[in-house]
Design an enzyme around this catalytic site. Sequence first.
Site, short mmCIF file in Angstrom:
data_model
loop_
_atom_site.label_atom_id
_atom_site.label_comp_id
_atom_site.label_asym_id
_atom_site.label_seq_id
_atom_site.Cartn_x
_atom_site.Cartn_y
_atom_site.Cartn_z
CE LYS A 1 -1.48 3.12 2.67
NZ LYS A 1 -1.64 4.00 1.41
CD GLU B 1 9.60 14.38 10.57
OE1 GLU B 1 8.79 13.92 10.77
OE2 GLU B 1 10.71 13.82 10.26
#
Length: 496
Positions: free
Chosen positions: A175, A385
């Site tokens: 996926k 991040e």
Amino acid sequence: MAEIAKNLINGAWEEASGGKTFENRNPADISEMVGVVTKSDKTDVDKAVKAARGAFNEWRLSPAPKRAEILFKAGELLTKRKQELGELETREMGKILPEGLGDVQEAIDMLYYMAGEGRRLSGETIPSELPNKDCKSVRVPVGVCALITPWNFPIAIPAWKIMPALVCGNTVVFKPSNYTSLSAARLVEILHEAGLPRGVLNLVHGRGEEIGEHLALHPDIDCVSFTGSTAVGQKLAAACTEKGKKVSCEMGGKNAIIVMDDANLELAVEGAVWGGFGTSGQRCTAASRIVVHSDVHDKFLDMFAGAASRLKIGNGLLKNTDIGPVISSVQMEKVLNYIDIGKKEGARLVAGGKAYKEGNCARGYFIEPAIFSEVTPAMRIAQEEIFGPFVSVMKAKDLEEAIGIVNGTKYGLVASIYTQDVNKSAIAERDLDTGLVYVNASTIGSEVQLPFGGTKRSGFGHKEAGGRGGAIDMFTRWKVIYRDYSGRLQKAQIDR
Ligand code: NAD
């Protein structure tokens, strides 16, 4: 012209059962529709897992060198289509063409490397304490693997997972990120064309929240390899472990470069620009923090800000473009929001940090490369991040303080140091708590024949790619075999 990406299930390209689709648009110019992608639901995932399970036994029993020959052939096909796929990546996710081509090259390298592994996959023979008995350990495939990947390396990261999984004798349901479905479909098409038997590699497109978790936690999935954000990875790692699945997650980073007072500053600036702004800062290995020795801090900052402001922003297909768009409007808002956070926290914006709309960039998600100075280690912009063209510069009085700052986040993917002093380099190699350390090189540049992965919240489970502790360990289990040919009952530890 818009391309179409379908699912591949049991060797047939097909629409998702619900008949729904979604569009992929070029982040450099959202008026360009790159492709239409079939949108799977849980029924499609179930079908794909069933196909992979059905194909497992035959694939497991086919000789590894034969499996490897298919990968080798796919390597040749991908080499022929390198330019086409590099361009597709640029249109689909925005990275500049040389980086798109580099991404495809990494997949080619992985195909050839793993094709070689087909003739190795070795175990061990170990002497028995009893006569006429032999002992060995052999690698066996884990079973049916769910492979879930992000958008920032649309072909390389899938290749890092699919190739070792297949050569080890596993079957796969893949996926990819919904942002890069077309690139993923082309890679799968090449493997299919190279001769994979039906059901061995299956592809389902769709959104992670809708089908990713269903796939990973499916009762017929034995092994899950995920690359993406720490938030999703941590959740998956916990849920998969609880269900007894083998699981590895490669996740986020807050990577750093240390620049010492004896560093070659020109080289360090080049490394900071490449690490900070390559792929518009959207690499798990991006250098989002630069920790500079106080004695050279001001000079470095001047040079770095100058170099960043000279970067040419634009469509990655145009020659001379240095920095492309970020992936989406959501990501753009997130990065711009961090610019506000940085200002509010008291850091100083010394370059960039605004949406860029000049010329033909008006319809894309472009941001001027941002540099903050006067950043302190506890600030959010030094800890979280951001995943965009955004670099925080910090000061350190010596190597010990610099290493402390670098190690002082929850992440641990990559660190680098620029120094001419071999003793400082040795200390940094020893004390930096990251999965990868570079010396006199940027935070970017891993090669497929070595393991890749982070410590702390950057990595969970086995590492990726080649070498000891790499992906072959992820996609095999050790089985130990004792064979007694004495013709009598022998008792270990008791017959002495
Ligand atoms: P993401 O976590 O949003 O998505 C990654 C993949 O997981 C996608 O295919 C997505 O559809 C799927 N997904 C989303 N939610 C899910 C769920 N609940 N269950 C199962 N699957 C789900 O990450 P992203 O935005 O695609 O990628 C960026 C992130 O990936 C960054 O944090 C970056 O650092 C990280 N990354 C890490 C590495 C590494 O090797 N450490 C490499 C590249 C990117």
